[in-house]
Design an enzyme around this catalytic site. Structure first.
Site, PDB file in Angstrom:
ATOM      1  N   GLU A 119      22.024 -21.477 -18.188  1.00 55.05           N
ATOM      2  CA  GLU A 119      21.467 -20.598 -17.307  1.00 55.05           C
ATOM      3  C   GLU A 119      22.280 -19.282 -16.835  1.00 55.05           C
ATOM      4  O   GLU A 119      21.785 -18.259 -16.634  1.00 55.05           O
ATOM      5  CB  GLU A 119      20.833 -21.430 -15.991  1.00 55.05           C
ATOM      6  N   ASP A 163       0.878  -1.211   0.191  1.00 53.49           N
ATOM      7  CA  ASP A 163      -0.073  -0.030  -0.016  1.00 53.49           C
ATOM      8  C   ASP A 163       0.892   1.234   0.044  1.00 53.49           C
ATOM      9  O   ASP A 163       2.137   1.121   0.481  1.00 53.49           O
ATOM     10  CB  ASP A 163      -0.965  -0.041   1.350  1.00 53.49           C
TER      11      ASP A 163
END
Ligand code: GLA
Length: 726
Positions: A612, A532
């Site tokens: 990777e 928030d």
């Protein structure tokens, strides 16, 4: 001027660059809402209508005039007691146990600059164009004074609201409900957009047509919650991403909240947001004040993407503060999914060495580093490094990691206490718990009573003791349960505790950022349980979800982007099968989705294949090249992943020159249709060159027709393209 007052009609007008907001103190002293929409000149009190309507009560001062009723007039600050039977913003109780008040206009003040709120986060402004309007309402019987605060952030098209209740009488006044902002619409055909979810699947977009039921969302958990985000949008039923009117309301607060939208008997819509009512009953003693947290509101006449841009700019420029505001963030490796609680000093150093070789900037040691913390059911509150496990002091570990050329960050969960901890053995009353009732546990832990000063001091001192052990440049501030058992052992009234808790949390955060202004704090609550703008005032980024699966994350990011800039949302590449969903996605796709915001890895690099590792180096190179645009550019949603097989999003740099387009196709199908990505926000009439293939495209065609994606060779393929204006 941003704020204007017309003395004859008593109409207040707030102007932002593209919107106008208007209200009127009428002849009875009631404050009526008139207008919130595209920028306009003139006054709009002609929009009010008066008629005798059955079962519509009339204020006593209206005498025999039955055509005046607050039961249908649009209001600015509806309160219980004025004959309006819709849901009010304010309910107060006096010592006689009555619930009604009568607030009338008593004056106003226009102030240059944006107001701030004592002890609470609020947007701030450095612009001379921005102003504050204060409107004073009073109840003469109860002797309460309400100051309605309006902040105008002119350039961002944002209007903020808050309110302060002051008890000027001799009796205790108890607040039973206090919402921070309300919008009344006399007509319209609207949809309500909200964001629901759960742990590991936050911010799921939901759009519903308004009808005659009360639409209520909120959180009773003491936090803003995974389950609903404190952000709502009311949109024209016909509004799309690029067309139509929409209004957003975001609560700048990290505790429980309630948002309500109601279509009334006359097809009028009221939407409001503010504090949760449950377990809230706040006595305000004579001479005291109570502050309702801020709401940020914005209006767009150009659809949802534009509305999101207003919120993005406001959060980036007017909510986030400090050293890291608008700065590129370090690419980090977090130890959590790499090793959970199972690590040693040696394994950490080895991971860090690999991280460095992959050009990662920072190593973050997650949970498990303090004494007795071999499992999540213990030791919270005892913030003492486990030197046996770490193979030496925390200081020496940090030094070793720093000497590899890596920054160091640390996880902490300061507001919690385990029953199995020395802190609990010494201070069991510091936990929120009701005498005589066994407490409800969450992840086997209890919540510290942050409304108490001695608890806050302990938390502050514990964090400082840790921070002072070495160069800790990042702190992950976690919070892993909801609040139950609301009882503070020292409070004079338990109805105050949840609000005072949040104020206590903000106080400690403020003290920490004052003491360590250059430390990057990442908020977290099991991922997005406290995502928030209240937290963003203290922590300029938040771990968006404990779910690192690229596909689920794409949906989560889609939801976040409506109300928050993606630059505040942290996302990490992890291994497959994914630990939360079991899904296998291409490594490239995981990178594309995580590079949406504050970027990092959460895996053990030692266990990766050479391919990777090469991919990680390439991802970091690509991220660093694009990060300025990611942090400062405009973010556009280009598709709705809930209704399409495609999730596409775009960044356009502030000057419009650089455009990054990302697209993720979920499922691959036989003989599949071609997917087109239609861009937004380009300079009309210009040409753009695509960096990857050198092709030149006219901007207007890219925005109307789009460009085709290649044929997929499997599920979950992602693509990134760069366009440059010529
Ligand atoms: C929470 C966080 C995770 C991790 C764990 C550690 O769940 O969201 O990222 O830090 O706690 O216990």
């Amino acid at each position: 001027m941003a704020v204007e007052y017309d003395n004859t009609t008593r109409i207040f007008t707030l102007h932002t660059r593209n919107s106008t907001y208007q209200m009127q103190a009428d002849s009875f002293g009631y404050l009526l809402h008139l207008y919130y929409g595209r920028r306009t000149k003139g006054l709009t009190d002609w929009a009010l209508t008066f008629s005798d309507r059955g079962f519509a009560c009339n204020p006593y001062d209206a005498g025999k005039d039955r055509t005046y009723s607050l039961d249908y007039l649009p209001q600015e600050f509806p309160f219980q007691g004025n004959g309006d039977f819709r849901s009010p913003m304010l309910i107060v109780r006096d010592e006689n146990g009555t619930y009604d008040c009568d607030l009338r206009f008593k004056g106003y003040e226009i102030v240059n600059g944006k107001y701030s709120l004592s002890g609470l986060p609020a947007s701030y402004s450095e612009s001379d164009d921005d102003q504050t309007l204060k409107i004073f309402l009073e109840d003469e019987r109860l002797k309460i004074r309400i100051t309605l605060l309006y902040g105008v952030l002119y350039e961002n098209d944002v209007i903020t609201r808050s309110a302060i209740l002051r008890n000027e009488g001799q009796e205790t006044i108890t607040i039973e409900k206090f919402q921070s902002a309300c919008l009344d619409f006399t007509h319209g055909h609207f949809d309500l957009i909200t964001f629901h979810g759960r742990h590991t699947l936050e911010m799921q977009f939901d759009r519903q047509e308004m009808n005659h039921v009360s639409h209520v969302i909120g959180s009773r958990r003491g936090t803003s919650s995974h389950q609903y985000n404190p952000f709502v949008i009311l949109a024209d039923h016909s509004a799309t991403e690029s067309h139509g009117r929409c209004w957003g309301m975001q609560f700048v607060y990290s505790g429980g909240f309630k948002a309500e939208a109601e279509l009334d008997q006359y097809f009028q819509t009221r939407i409001q947001i503010g504090l949760a009512e449950e377990k809230f009953s706040y006595p305000v003693e004579p001479g005291e004040e109570f502050i309702a947290p801020e709401v940020i509101m914005s209006f767009s006449n150009e659809g949802l993407n534009h509305l999101s841009h207003n919120f993005h700019k406001c959060i980036r420029n007017n909510i986030c503060r400090g050293y890291w505001k608008n700065k590129p963030r370090p690419v980090l490796l977090n130890s959590w999914e790499a090793s959970y609680f199972n690590f040693t000093g040696e394994s950490i150093l080895s991971m860090a060495r690999y991280a460095k070789s992959l050009n990662i900037d920072m190593f973050v040691l997650d949970d498990g580093w303090f004494i007795n913390r071999s499992h999540d059911d213990r030791a919270l509150g005892d913030w003492i490094p486990d030197e046996k496990k770490l193979g030496g002091t925390l200081s020496s570990l940090i030094r070793k990691i720093n000497s590899m050329g890596l920054k160091f960050g640390l996880w902490i969960e300061p507001e919690m206490i385990s029953e199995n901890s020395n802190l609990y053995r010494q201070h069991s009353d510091w936990a929120l718990s009701i005498p005589g009732k066994p407490p409800v546990r969450g992840r086997d832990q209890l919540v510290l009573d942050m409304s108490r000063k001695e608890v806050r001091d302990y938390v502050f001192d514990s964090i400082c003791n840790i921070m002072n052990q070495g160069s800790i440049e990042y702190l992950k501030w976690d919070y892993n349960r909801s609040i139950s058992d609301v009882f503070s052992h020292t409070a004079d009234n338990q109805g105050k505790v949840l609000y005072d808790y949040i104020l206590g949390l903000y106080e400690v955060l403020e003290r920490i950022i004052e003491r360590y202004p250059n430390v990057l704090i990442e908020g977290c609550s099991g991922g997005g349980g406290r995502f928030d703008s209240g937290m963003l005032y203290y922590t300029p980024q938040i771990w968006a979800s404990d779910n690192t699966d690229a596909i689920d994350r794409a949906y989560i990011h889609y939801g976040i982007s409506f109300g928050y800039p993606m630059s505040v949302s942290a996302a990490h590449v992890s291994v497959c099968p994914n630990h939360q969903t079991g899904r296998i996605t291409p490594f490239r796709t995981r990178g594309t989705v995580s590079m949406t915001g504050a970027f990092g890895y959460e895996l053990n690099p030692e266990k990766l294949s050479e391919d990777e590792k090469t991919e990680i180096r390439e991802q970091i190179r690509a991220y660093k090249k694009d990060e300025y645009t990611i942090i400062n550019g405009m973010y556009y949603r280009l598709s709705n992943p809930h209704t399409e097989n495609l999730c596409a999003w775009e960044y356009v740099s502030e000057d419009g020159e650089n455009v990054i387009v990302n697209a993720l196709i979920h499922e691959s199908h036989g003989n599949s249709p071609v997917y087109y990505v239609t861009l937004q926000g380009l300079t009309e009439g210009a040409f753009y060159i695509q960096e990857e293939n050198g092709k030149v495209y006219p901007a207007n065609a890219l925005m109307d027709l789009g460009f085709p994606l290649p044929k997929q060779s499997g599920d979950y393929e992602a693509y990134t393209y760069h366009f440059r204006r010529m």
